[in-house]
Design an enzyme around this catalytic site. Structure first.
Site, PDB file in Angstrom:
ATOM      1  CE  LYS A 113      -4.047  -1.734   2.107  1.00  9.05           C
ATOM      2  NZ  LYS A 113      -5.138  -1.688   3.022  1.00  9.05           N
ATOM      3  CE  LYS A 198      -5.629  -8.422  -2.132  1.00 13.18           C
ATOM      4  NZ  LYS A 198      -5.904  -8.185  -0.703  1.00 13.18           N
ATOM      5  CE  LYS A 201     -13.776  -3.557   0.303  1.00 13.97           C
ATOM      6  NZ  LYS A 201     -13.715  -3.289   1.468  1.00 13.97           N
TER       7      LYS A 201
HETATM    8  P1  AMP Z   1     -10.991  -5.484   3.090  1.00 11.14           P
HETATM    9  O1  AMP Z   1     -11.930  -5.311   1.646  1.00 11.14           O
HETATM   10  O2  AMP Z   1      -9.526  -5.473   2.805  1.00 11.14           O
HETATM   11  O3  AMP Z   1     -11.558  -4.976   4.175  1.00 11.14           O
HETATM   12  O4  AMP Z   1     -11.245  -7.210   3.193  1.00 11.14           O
HETATM   13  C1  AMP Z   1     -12.011  -7.497   4.021  1.00 11.14           C
HETATM   14  C2  AMP Z   1     -12.043  -9.155   3.820  1.00 11.14           C
HETATM   15  O5  AMP Z   1     -12.329  -9.820   2.866  1.00 11.14           O
HETATM   16  C3  AMP Z   1     -10.814  -9.723   4.790  1.00 11.14           C
HETATM   17  O6  AMP Z   1     -11.184 -10.818   5.307  1.00 11.14           O
HETATM   18  C4  AMP Z   1     -10.075 -10.071   3.175  1.00 11.14           C
HETATM   19  O7  AMP Z   1      -9.070 -11.271   3.621  1.00 11.14           O
HETATM   20  C5  AMP Z   1     -11.136 -10.640   2.221  1.00 11.14           C
HETATM   21  N1  AMP Z   1     -10.608 -10.633   0.922  1.00 11.14           N
HETATM   22  C6  AMP Z   1     -10.365  -9.349   0.290  1.00 11.14           C
HETATM   23  N2  AMP Z   1     -10.215  -9.524  -1.062  1.00 11.14           N
HETATM   24  C7  AMP Z   1     -10.173 -10.942  -1.195  1.00 11.14           C
HETATM   25  C8  AMP Z   1     -10.054 -11.919  -2.110  1.00 11.14           C
HETATM   26  N3  AMP Z   1      -9.782 -11.456  -3.554  1.00 11.14           N
HETATM   27  N4  AMP Z   1     -10.221 -13.225  -1.975  1.00 11.14           N
HETATM   28  C9  AMP Z   1     -10.531 -13.639  -0.776  1.00 11.14           C
HETATM   29  N5  AMP Z   1     -10.677 -12.848   0.233  1.00 11.14           N
HETATM   30  C10 AMP Z   1     -10.653 -11.596   0.088  1.00 11.14           C
END
Ligand code: AMP
Ligand code: TRP
Length: 336
Positions: A113, A198, A201
């Site tokens: 990041k 991956k 967002k």
């Molecule tokens: P965040 O969007 O960073 O707040 O992530 C929220 C949750 O979604 C966390 O548990 C991440 O590990 C999971 N997560 C985010 N992106 C992925 C992805 N591409 N595949 C699987 N899990 C994800």
């Protein structure tokens, strides 16, 4: 027998996508009856990257509504917004003072990041995992269901808990040392435009992800345009076909069919035959979630009452832990 405790959270930055759902929320829903659950919207984390004050609050409500829409039940879970409970910020400060700087500098997500944010790297971004540790340790969580990308942050949380207990609470450990709960399938959903990255967002292209609130037309368009390869016959095994593995996994999870069934169904298919199947399964899987989301969002009083109950339930536990932490560190107590 008392149930084990689960805590997890998602940042209110942008729309939730299939990676968030399959890597995280789906697992919360699946096992919610077996645990005492705390699910928060981690809005304090969201300001570690440049953010828009006009949309922060609304985004937090959206995420909370999506938790409900995906099937989290208030019978089993407290749903709350992180910033509504000051103990999260306060414990972060206390943990900052027991966390070695180099542990944070080693975090992969920070490094990634920091590169992405360029000149815009604030202290909060480096401190992000300590705030996450505070979220988890305040509730004495036994298990933390997350996607694979959070594994390192969970290890750090365990290290911080153990270090605090060792330094300040040897006789009566203050913190429970939590475990990550990571699923085998869906732990890492990949981008639709590049099977080696991956789904995220923060990817600049919306075509790279399917958001939980995308319309059927948009889902169809994204799957139509998604990256594939030139081979016919689709298998889970082919290591050099990352898009193939990812799309088959998505189909398996969206359709709810067992892996073996999908493997047989798709072994001789071409992409032109497979894509409509994936489109249909995805639209049908998301349809009830989108309908429930609309219903929740039209009843703001209901949503606010759930968040208020969640806050009250969560806060009493958080404050109890915080009091113990301050006692272990030797702080004076006002009025005594
Ligand atoms: P965040 O969007 O960073 O707040 O992530 C929220 C949750 O979604 C966390 O548990 C991440 O590990 C999971 N997560 C985010 N992106 C992925 C992805 N591409 N595949 C699987 N899990 C994800
Ligand atoms: N850091 C997590 C992510 O980016 C979000 C998060 C913050 C979290 N606090 C948490 C996840 C506590 C689980 C438990 O995905």
């Amino acid at each position: 027998m008392t149930k084990k405790r689960v805590l997890s959270g998602i940042q209110p930055t942008g729309n939730l996508h299939l990676g968030n759902y399959l890597g995280s929320i789906r697992n919360w829903v699946e096992h919610q009856q077996d645990y005492e659950n705390y699910f928060c919207v981690v809005d304090l984390h969201a300001i570690t990257a440049p953010h828009d004050p006009q949309t922060l609050a609304e985004n937090s409500y959206t995420i909370a509504a999506l938790y409900l829409a995906c099937g989290i039940s208030v019978e089993h879970a407290s749903i709350f917004i992180q910033s509504h409970i000051p103990a999260h910020s306060e414990l972060t400060w206390l943990l900052n003072c027991v966390t070695p700087l180099n542990w944070l500098q080693d975090m992969i997500q920070f490094k990634e990041k920091a590169i992405k944010q360029g000149e815009n790297v604030n202290m909060g971004l480096l401190d992000y995992p300590v705030l996450m540790a505070a979220d988890i340790l305040l509730y004495q969580a036994d298990k933390v269901p997350v996607g694979e990308d959070q594994k390192q942050h969970l290890e750090l949380t365990r290290d911080i808990a153990a270090r605090f207990n060792h330094q300040f609470a040897k006789k009566n450990p203050v913190f429970k040392v939590p475990q990550a709960l990571i699923q085998t399938d869906g732990a890492r959903i990949m981008s639709l435009t590049d099977g080696t990255r991956k789904m995220s967002k923060s990817d600049s292209s919306d075509l790279s992800r399917i958001n939980l609130l995308d319309s059927p037309e948009l889902i169809q368009k994204k799957i139509k345009k998604c990256k594939t390869d030139l081979e016919r016959g689709l298998t889970f095994e082919s290591i050099d076909r990352p898009e193939c593995r990812n799309l088959l996994t998505l189909y398996m999870l969206m359709s709810g069919k067992p892996k073996e069934t999908v493997a047989i169904e798709c072994q001789d298919l071409g992409w032109g035959q497979f894509k409509p199947l994936l489109t249909e399964a995805t639209i049908e899987h998301l349809r009830p979630i989108q309908a429930k989301y609309q219903a929740v969002m039209t009843d703001r009083t209901y949503l606010e009452s759930i968040l208020s109950d969640g806050k009250n339930q969560a806060e009493s536990i958080a404050n109890r832990t915080l009091t113990e932490v301050k006692a272990a560190l030797g702080f004076s107590v006002p009025g005594t």
